[in-house]
Scaffold this active site. Structure first.
Site, PDB file in Angstrom:
ATOM      1  N   CYS A   1      -5.573  -2.696   2.915  1.00 50.23           N
ATOM      2  CA  CYS A   1      -5.410  -2.470   4.361  1.00 50.23           C
ATOM      3  C   CYS A   1      -6.671  -2.778   5.155  1.00 50.23           C
ATOM      4  O   CYS A   1      -7.088  -3.919   5.278  1.00 50.23           O
ATOM      5  CB  CYS A   1      -4.921  -1.044   4.598  1.00 50.23           C
ATOM      6  SG  CYS A   1      -4.320  -0.764   6.286  1.00 50.23           S
TER       7      CYS A   1
ATOM      8  N   LYS B   1      -9.640   2.501  -2.880  1.00 47.37           N
ATOM      9  CA  LYS B   1     -10.125   1.960  -1.613  1.00 47.37           C
ATOM     10  C   LYS B   1     -11.510   2.498  -1.269  1.00 47.37           C
ATOM     11  O   LYS B   1     -11.762   3.702  -1.359  1.00 47.37           O
ATOM     12  CB  LYS B   1      -9.136   2.313  -0.493  1.00 47.37           C
ATOM     13  CG  LYS B   1      -9.427   1.662   0.845  1.00 47.37           C
ATOM     14  CD  LYS B   1      -8.331   2.030   1.851  1.00 47.37           C
ATOM     15  CE  LYS B   1      -8.579   1.385   3.205  1.00 47.37           C
ATOM     16  NZ  LYS B   1      -7.530   1.778   4.179  1.00 47.37           N
TER      17      LYS B   1
ATOM     18  N   GLU C   1       0.834  -1.201   0.000  1.00 44.84           N
ATOM     19  CA  GLU C   1       0.000   0.000   0.000  1.00 44.84           C
ATOM     20  C   GLU C   1       0.872   1.255   0.000  1.00 44.84           C
ATOM     21  O   GLU C   1       1.884   1.313   0.693  1.00 44.84           O
ATOM     22  CB  GLU C   1      -0.899  -0.028   1.244  1.00 44.84           C
ATOM     23  CG  GLU C   1      -1.780   1.187   1.417  1.00 44.84           C
ATOM     24  CD  GLU C   1      -2.487   1.192   2.766  1.00 44.84           C
ATOM     25  OE1 GLU C   1      -3.492   1.910   2.898  1.00 44.84           O
ATOM     26  OE2 GLU C   1      -2.041   0.479   3.693  1.00 44.84           O
TER      27      GLU C   1
END
Length: 508
Positions: A380, A326, A268
């Protein structure tokens, strides 16, 4: 005149609430870093026995549940102070307040569960009382996973991912397993009938897990993946003077013995720059690697003034083939609730690096390129939401998880985060490759087992051959939304029936 010993609240606080709080602390040992999952059964059974023995009033029961949750969340969520210590001079003073407020807030769900159980409860029937407590506590765990954007960290079922019992996640997911654990634990101390139900339940689910796990040595032909872990400290990650050095570390770890590698995974926000605005990066990928690569980076749309936490898929020449933004952002980490007000007092999200808070994405996370089987990317924090992972993947053969667990420190956060990802592998029956800036990069097989990994705070890479998925699970076939809705309805119905039973006992 002033005799504190005659005030019931202080008497109870010194004894009852302390016992519940300590029990919560012990319960947290079921999760990493200690990770003794079956201690959960004994703690829940013990706290159920003690709660029924003292027969608290509604108000006392709330504080019993709240104290139990406070002990549990306080030790389970100790890692939450770590993001505040990345820049200690600026945010360090907020660290203890963040831990206390989050812990206290999560504990309210448990307090309300215990409070609800005591409504119209005369404690005449031990089985009914503890069954209702199990139902209310299970409902509380479901609520805290959905309400206020949700925070399903360290839910009970996830603690068992490395045990045979954890394989039942493939049947009905984490909330059903959580409910079964709570129910069997409480019923085990209600008498011979309850104990028999508990032993039978645990035995059958464990037997299923033992029979489900087999050696998974079927690999996709000619698909080999390299996972890179650069181990860059968070306090140095966005230092502009070190940008070239960080990038060189990623390339250096990626370019050794590349002949058999088909795909390289970087973590990430692996790079500091915006890929769309750096024309030289594609050339570097082509010349130094010449392989398909997927990496995390920020995306900034200038015309819309929107910042995204994204994953990019690049071909062998470094050309962009696909991207994913995301969808589930971290409150206060990637965006600030009431942002306009907070911005006026100079408060910005931790991970936004002073630009702006991140924007929620709306692009599908399924990607495919060449002969590599289709995969889905999760970034994440998204990995802890079983119902979102389930709803956002379709027709894929494996999962890729990009993360930066440097935010979580070295105590318990990275290990707990990894455990949630193991649960996702079991639920979906898919292999998972995880690349962390630092944390624990790993290859997880479809049964949730860690096949290979890089230790926390270690620079390096691992190569692994992609294994085949083991077929759709019952959980993935029916879908998390349906399973969780059914569970919610059954729990609510059970609570209603318990209230009816309590009324009948009161009249008799």
């Amino acid at each position: 005149m002033w005799k504190i010993k005659k005030i019931p609240f202080f008497q109870n606080f010194r004894i009852q609430y302390f016992i519940f709080a300590i029990s919560g602390c012990i319960l947290s040992l079921s999760h990493p870093p200690v990770a003794i999952p079956y201690i959960m059964v004994f703690v829940l059974a013990g706290i159920g026995w003690y709660w029924y023995r003292i027969k608290p009033s509604s108000g006392e029961s709330f504080f019993c549940g709240w104290s139990f949750g406070f002990g549990y969340f306080l030790f389970s969520l100790l890692w939450i102070i770590e993001p505040f210590l990345v820049r200690p001079n600026e945010t360090g003073i907020l660290a203890p307040f963040a831990l206390i407020f989050l812990t206290a807030g999560m504990s309210v769900f448990w307090g309300l569960a215990f409070w609800s159980t005591t409504q119209k409860n005369n404690y005449r029937n031990k089985f009914v009382s503890l069954f209702k407590l199990a139902a209310c506590l299970s409902l509380a765990e479901l609520f805290r996973s959905y309400l206020f954007t949700g925070f399903p960290w360290v839910i009970f079922g996830v603690a068992f991912v490395e045990t045979p019992l954890g394989q039942s996640l493939s049947l009905f997911g984490p909330y059903w397993l959580t409910t079964m654990i709570v129910l069997f634990s409480f019923l085990s101390i209600t008498g011979s009938k309850g104990l028999l139900i508990a032993i039978t339940g645990f035995f059958l689910f464990s037997l299923y897990g033992e029979r489900r796990i087999t050696d998974n040595e079927q690999f996709e032909p000619s698909v080999k993946v390299r996972v890179v872990q650069p181990n860059i400290p968070q306090k140095l990650k966005w230092d502009q003077e070190l940008g070239d050095s960080h990038l060189n570390t990623l390339f250096k770890l990626s370019e050794n013995n590349l002949e058999e590698i088909d795909l390289i995974i970087w973590p990430e926000t692996a790079v500091q720059f915006f890929l769309e605005h750096d024309k030289e990066f594609a050339k570097k990928v082509s010349e130094r690697l010449g392989k398909v690569i997927i990496l995390g980076a920020r995306k900034y749309l200038m015309n819309q003034r929107k910042l995204f936490n994204s994953a990019y898929l690049l071909d062998e020449t470094g050309q962009l083939q696909a991207s994913y933004d995301k969808k589930h952002l971290v409150p206060f980490g990637e965006y600030i609730p009431f942002a306009i007000l907070m911005k006026k007092v100079g408060f910005v999200a931790f991970a936004s690096n002073g630009i702006t808070g991140f924007t929620e994405g709306n692009i599908q996370n399924r990607m495919t390129i060449g002969n590599i089987p289709a995969f889905a990317v999760i970034i994440c924090y998204e990995s802890i939401f079983s119902y979102e992972v389930d709803e956002n993947i379709s027709e894929v053969e494996w999962l890729i998880h990009l993360t930066n667990d440097a935010w979580f420190g070295s105590y318990s956060g990275p290990q707990q985060h990894l455990m949630h990802l193991q649960a996702r592998a079991i639920e979906q029956g898919l292999p998972v490759f995880r690349s962390a800036n630092t944390g624990i990069s790993a290859f997880i097989d479809p049964y949730g087992r860690i096949v290979d990994s890089l230790d926390l705070n270690t620079e390096g890479y691992l190569d692994a051959q992609l294994s085949k998925k083991i077929g759709n699970t019952l959980y993935s076939n029916w879908g998390a939304k349906k399973w969780n809705t059914l569970l919610f309805c059954l729990i609510v119905l059970s609570i209603i029936l318990c209230f009816i039973k309590d009324d009948q006992l009161s009249k008799n």
